[in-house]
Design a protein around this motif. Structure first.
Motif, PDB file in Angstrom:
ATOM      1  N   ALA A 130      60.463   1.380  59.224  1.00  0.00           N
ATOM      2  CA  ALA A 130      59.288   0.657  58.465  1.00  0.00           C
ATOM      3  C   ALA A 130      57.916   1.245  58.585  1.00  0.00           C
ATOM      4  O   ALA A 130      57.041   1.435  57.709  1.00  0.00           O
ATOM      5  CB  ALA A 130      59.380  -0.797  58.714  1.00  0.00           C
ATOM      6  N   LEU A 140      60.948  13.606  59.986  1.00  0.00           N
ATOM      7  CA  LEU A 140      61.530  13.438  61.084  1.00  0.00           C
ATOM      8  C   LEU A 140      63.153  13.809  61.317  1.00  0.00           C
ATOM      9  O   LEU A 140      63.563  14.249  62.362  1.00  0.00           O
ATOM     10  CB  LEU A 140      61.613  11.718  61.306  1.00  0.00           C
ATOM     11  N   ARG A 195      64.968   2.113  49.217  1.00  0.00           N
ATOM     12  CA  ARG A 195      65.587   2.578  50.824  1.00  0.00           C
ATOM     13  C   ARG A 195      66.916   3.129  50.586  1.00  0.00           C
ATOM     14  O   ARG A 195      67.028   4.088  51.555  1.00  0.00           O
ATOM     15  CB  ARG A 195      65.770   1.274  51.599  1.00  0.00           C
TER      16      ARG A 195
ATOM     17  N   ARG B 182      56.548  11.669  66.447  1.00  0.00           N
ATOM     18  CA  ARG B 182      57.131  10.995  65.407  1.00  0.00           C
ATOM     19  C   ARG B 182      58.552  10.512  65.824  1.00  0.00           C
ATOM     20  O   ARG B 182      58.902   9.368  65.326  1.00  0.00           O
ATOM     21  CB  ARG B 182      57.355  11.923  64.391  1.00  0.00           C
ATOM     22  N   VAL B 183      59.109  11.259  66.824  1.00  0.00           N
ATOM     23  CA  VAL B 183      60.559  10.730  67.215  1.00  0.00           C
ATOM     24  C   VAL B 183      60.205   9.531  68.064  1.00  0.00           C
ATOM     25  O   VAL B 183      61.000   8.492  67.966  1.00  0.00           O
ATOM     26  CB  VAL B 183      61.105  11.723  68.273  1.00  0.00           C
ATOM     27  N   ARG B 185      58.101   6.997  67.824  1.00  0.00           N
ATOM     28  CA  ARG B 185      57.780   5.932  66.891  1.00  0.00           C
ATOM     29  C   ARG B 185      58.771   5.787  65.979  1.00  0.00           C
ATOM     30  O   ARG B 185      59.245   4.404  65.826  1.00  0.00           O
ATOM     31  CB  ARG B 185      56.402   6.359  65.820  1.00  0.00           C
ATOM     32  N   ALA B 186      59.763   6.620  65.750  1.00  0.00           N
ATOM     33  CA  ALA B 186      60.820   6.376  65.121  1.00  0.00           C
ATOM     34  C   ALA B 186      62.035   5.278  65.954  1.00  0.00           C
ATOM     35  O   ALA B 186      62.497   4.483  65.576  1.00  0.00           O
ATOM     36  CB  ALA B 186      61.591   7.475  64.592  1.00  0.00           C
ATOM     37  N   ARG B 188      60.677   3.313  68.064  1.00  0.00           N
ATOM     38  CA  ARG B 188      60.284   2.043  68.033  1.00  0.00           C
ATOM     39  C   ARG B 188      60.757   1.230  66.921  1.00  0.00           C
ATOM     40  O   ARG B 188      60.914   0.256  66.932  1.00  0.00           O
ATOM     41  CB  ARG B 188      58.592   2.264  68.011  1.00  0.00           C
ATOM     42  N   GLU B 189      60.813   1.932  65.955  1.00  0.00           N
ATOM     43  CA  GLU B 189      61.155   1.190  64.590  1.00  0.00           C
ATOM     44  C   GLU B 189      62.646   1.094  64.639  1.00  0.00           C
ATOM     45  O   GLU B 189      63.109  -0.279  64.303  1.00  0.00           O
ATOM     46  CB  GLU B 189      60.865   2.138  63.510  1.00  0.00           C
ATOM     47  N   ASP B 190      63.435   1.943  65.058  1.00  0.00           N
ATOM     48  CA  ASP B 190      64.695   1.783  64.902  1.00  0.00           C
ATOM     49  C   ASP B 190      65.628   2.824  65.499  1.00  0.00           C
ATOM     50  O   ASP B 190      65.689   3.879  64.857  1.00  0.00           O
ATOM     51  CB  ASP B 190      65.191   1.628  63.412  1.00  0.00           C
ATOM     52  N   THR B 192      68.536   3.484  66.451  1.00  0.00           N
ATOM     53  CA  THR B 192      70.001   3.659  65.799  1.00  0.00           C
ATOM     54  C   THR B 192      69.804   4.872  64.860  1.00  0.00           C
ATOM     55  O   THR B 192      70.553   5.709  64.591  1.00  0.00           O
ATOM     56  CB  THR B 192      70.628   2.347  65.456  1.00  0.00           C
ATOM     57  N   ALA B 193      68.840   4.623  63.767  1.00  0.00           N
ATOM     58  CA  ALA B 193      68.454   5.657  62.956  1.00  0.00           C
ATOM     59  C   ALA B 193      67.996   6.683  63.351  1.00  0.00           C
ATOM     60  O   ALA B 193      68.376   7.856  63.053  1.00  0.00           O
ATOM     61  CB  ALA B 193      67.539   4.976  62.013  1.00  0.00           C
ATOM     62  N   LYS B 323      48.845  -5.206  57.567  1.00  0.00           N
ATOM     63  CA  LYS B 323      49.753  -4.921  56.738  1.00  0.00           C
ATOM     64  C   LYS B 323      50.909  -4.219  57.458  1.00  0.00           C
ATOM     65  O   LYS B 323      52.105  -4.566  57.140  1.00  0.00           O
ATOM     66  CB  LYS B 323      49.089  -3.936  55.488  1.00  0.00           C
ATOM     67  N   GLU B 324      50.526  -3.277  58.222  1.00  0.00           N
ATOM     68  CA  GLU B 324      51.646  -2.370  58.779  1.00  0.00           C
ATOM     69  C   GLU B 324      52.394  -3.237  59.697  1.00  0.00           C
ATOM     70  O   GLU B 324      53.498  -3.064  59.852  1.00  0.00           O
ATOM     71  CB  GLU B 324      50.701  -1.388  59.504  1.00  0.00           C
ATOM     72  N   LEU B 327      55.147  -5.221  58.326  1.00  0.00           N
ATOM     73  CA  LEU B 327      56.518  -4.442  57.739  1.00  0.00           C
ATOM     74  C   LEU B 327      57.486  -4.610  58.678  1.00  0.00           C
ATOM     75  O   LEU B 327      57.653  -4.548  59.763  1.00  0.00           O
ATOM     76  CB  LEU B 327      56.207  -3.034  57.668  1.00  0.00           C
ATOM     77  N   SER B 328      58.677  -4.524  57.988  1.00  0.00           N
ATOM     78  CA  SER B 328      60.163  -4.565  58.738  1.00  0.00           C
ATOM     79  C   SER B 328      61.124  -3.531  58.063  1.00  0.00           C
ATOM     80  O   SER B 328      60.764  -3.355  56.951  1.00  0.00           O
ATOM     81  CB  SER B 328      60.679  -6.064  59.023  1.00  0.00           C
ATOM     82  N   GLY B 329      62.004  -3.200  58.762  1.00  0.00           N
ATOM     83  CA  GLY B 329      62.909  -2.224  58.306  1.00  0.00           C
ATOM     84  C   GLY B 329      64.092  -2.535  57.592  1.00  0.00           C
ATOM     85  O   GLY B 329      64.650  -1.931  56.779  1.00  0.00           O
ATOM     86  N   ARG B 330      64.220  -3.637  57.467  1.00  0.00           N
ATOM     87  CA  ARG B 330      65.320  -4.528  56.694  1.00  0.00           C
ATOM     88  C   ARG B 330      64.744  -5.028  55.380  1.00  0.00           C
ATOM     89  O   ARG B 330      63.819  -5.813  55.321  1.00  0.00           O
ATOM     90  CB  ARG B 330      66.158  -5.363  57.389  1.00  0.00           C
TER      91      ARG B 330
END
Lengths: 300, 330
Positions: A130, A140, A195, B182-183, B185-186, B188-190, B192-193, B323-324, B327-330
């Motif tokens: 997100a 990435l 998405r 970048r990895v 921070r990724a 941190r976000e998710d 599993t992704a 704003k940031e 935000l959420s991933g789902r």
């Protein structure tokens, strides 16, 4: 909408054109029976089992996925389709069994190694990052990045050139999936359908040999569904192998070259899409066993 | 009531050595929490092993300063590995539980009578930084402009401290803007992704834990040097919570967040402290309401109130983007 298309005989994948016939050609002469050997299998699973407590969620005897085709994995809810995906992609641990990808054993490999081998998956519930921008999400996914190692990361000249190439590829991907205008937006601001597109584009940035798509069009509006399916068939025509889980039968019939059916954790049927609906095992799986037909009960 | 004294106290605290120590420790925590999403509730433990690594090497074993610094940094690496190896494969909560327990366990261990021959037990260790002060190029005297004056000794510590903050800031900025960042921070976000895209999440989290821990240890050493003493009870769990406070205040996931947060935190804290004392002395506040000895507690209550307001009205901190944050991933 989907029902309209089905009744008018225009299923979503008819736009795939001659590529579809080429891919199905590779499966010509393959018997429509569960566990059948394919002429050029990319992913091979053998005796894969996974249980949760006392319940065996997956026990697939043998399943092969033909290279360069779109294979649909269908079955009622709880059939074990996603669990099988999770096991094969390294996100879940199998109780037993072995599986190979492109001739290499993948059994028990952690998820990131599976992905580096070229088998990349997406998720039923999208997992966009997100607070990274759309562009960052794509960048990435590129593999073999020098700047991802800790010490070179501190020295930008070591990875800047590669980063530029990755960005070019990412921009091409944005163009292809028509995400260009969203390039610098945070991925968290995207709609559900966008998405799904981003996740597919991101998976492709990893240069996969095969993708496992878990319900790629679930919850996506019809127009975007068409565009996603168009992308998937196009990718197959470019040589990518696709295996996907889907509940929408129009989608399955429209784009797949081969269909594998699971029920109660087992692989119950396989075959080309047009024959699969007539297969009694599939009818049983979806509608329950018919007790008035003696042949159907004999199988157990 | 003398406003200039209040402002002077507050400014000296806001740019003084202690603000540098907290800024540095919070920068390590920022890498853990703000960038990697690791819930480290035991940053004080890294400060402790850093401070003691230096103090024990020099005061107990008579080693040179540079060896003490190396020992402090090495202790942080060992602690990060010990904490990370069993927990980083598990859900985020387990690291939080483990680190908060480890920080407190370390404090009790270092103050135990069993460890006293080496660590000085409850008395701690003193006078191990003479070599550091001997390096100072600043002649004796006091220096400063306007209301802000520092002794030559403090000036030397704060110069080294803020230099360290600046260098760390540059290195961290390079790191988080690189593909490695970048990895991270990724993750941190998710995570599993990130794994599904071929990233070795476990290794990256471990690297982040080690780097942030080493930065925490450097802060612990700076603190030990500044007071020429280490005492186990100055490394209590509250320190970690102050670090989180000023990190949230400044803005987590921003390179300058901890710096702004630390300066402001110490400025406000000392301002309140000094202002309350002045007001009591001048008779504006009745000593029966708040006595001078209660000021220390009251200022934290006021800081707590300020934090509640901050989290309500500006949860992203001073440098963050609302704003940031939403935000959420789902």
């Amino acid at each position: 909408m989907a029902a309209d298309q089905a009744s008018s005989g225009r299923t979503p994948g008819t736009a795939a054109g001659p590529g579809g016939t080429a891919a199905t050609g590779r499966l010509a002469g393959v018997a429509p029976e569960p566990g059948v050997r394919k002429p050029d299998p990319l992913l091979v699973m053998d005796q894969v089992t996974r249980s949760f407590g006392g319940i065996t969620a997956v026990r697939v005897g043998h399943l092969e996925v033909q290279r360069g085709t779109i294979t649909a994995l269908i079955g009622p809810n709880g059939a074990g389709k996603t669990t099988l995906f999770n096991v094969v992609s390294g996100f879940d641990r199998a109780a037993g069994g072995r599986w190979w990808f492109d001739g290499h054993p993948l059994t028990g490999r952690p998820a990131h190694r599976v992905a580096r081998r070229g088998l990349v998956r997406t998720f039923q519930l999208t997992r966009t990052l997100a607070r990274l921008t759309v562009l960052e999400n794509l960048k990435l996914a590129a593999t073999g990045q020098r700047g991802e190692r800790l010490l070179p990361a501190l020295l930008p000249p070591l990875w800047r050139g590669q980063e530029r190439q990755i960005e070019e590829r990412a921009d091409e991907m944005l163009e292809r999936f028509r995400l260009g205008p969203l390039r610098d937006d945070h991925a968290g601001t995207l709609s559900g359908g966008q998405r799904k597109l981003l996740e597919l584009a991101r998976a492709l940035m990893a240069r996969p040999v095969m993708v496992l798509l878990d319900e790629p069009v679930a919850g996506v509006n019809p127009a975007l569904t068409q565009s996603l399916l168009g992308h998937i068939t196009e990718l197959r025509d470019e040589g990518l192998t696709v295996c996907f889980v889907e509940h929408d039968m129009d989608v399955v019939m429209g784009i797949s070259d081969w269909v594998a059916v699971m029920a109660d954790g087992r692989l119950v049927a396989e075959g080309p899409p047009h024959t699969i609906g007539r297969n009694p095992a599939v009818v049983d799986a979806y509608l329950g066993r018919r007790h008035d037909e003696p042949e159907a009960t004999e199988e157990e | 009531m003398d406003i200039s004294v209040i402002v002077s106290d507050a400014l000296r605290s806001g740019i003084g050595p202690i603000a540098a120590v907290y800024a540095l420790a919070a920068m390590g925590l920022n890498l853990h929490f703000g960038y990697t999403g690791l819930l480290n509730f035991g940053q004080v433990g890294f400060m402790l092993v850093g401070g003691y690594g230096l103090a024990v090497t020099v005061a107990t074993w008579g080693g040179p300063l540079w060896l003490g610094i190396l020992a402090g940094l090495a202790s942080a690496v060992v602690l990060a590995l010990l904490l990370g190896l069993p927990t980083l494969r598990l859900r985020a909560d387990y690291l939080a539980i483990t680190t908060i327990a480890a920080g407190e366990t370390l404090r009790l261990f270092y103050r135990s009578s069993w460890a006293e021959p080496v660590t000085g037990g409850v008395f701690g260790l003193q006078r191990f930084a003479n070599e550091f002060y001997a390096l100072s190029p600043i002649p004796r005297g006091t220096y400063g402009v306007w209301l802000v004056r520092f002794s030559a000794r403090d000036l030397w510590v704060l110069t080294v401290g803020w230099t360290l903050v600046a260098v760390t800031g540059v290195l961290l900025a390079l790191l988080v803007r690189s593909p490695w960042g970048r990895v991270v921070r990724a993750i941190r976000e998710d995570e599993t992704a990130a794994r599904s895209l071929g990233k070795n999440v476990y290794a990256c989290k471990m690297q982040s834990l080690v780097i942030g821990g080493v930065i925490g240890a450097a802060a612990g050493m700076l603190q030990a040097i500044q007071v020429q003493s280490v005492n186990p009870d100055s490394f209590d769990p509250a320190v970690t919570f102050f670090l989180y406070t000023l990190l949230v205040l400044g803005g987590a996931g921003r390179i300058l967040g901890p710096v702004v947060g630390s300066v402001l935190f110490w400025f406000v804290l000392t301002f309140l402290d000094s202002a309350l004392r002045q007001a009591i002395d001048a008779g504006y506040v009745s000593p029966e309401l708040i006595s001078t000895s209660e000021v220390g507690a009251v200022r934290f209550a006021l800081v707590g109130l300020a934090l509640i307001l901050l989290v309500t009205f500006r949860p992203q901190g001073i440098l963050g983007s609302r704003k940031e944050m939403l935000l959420s991933g789902r």
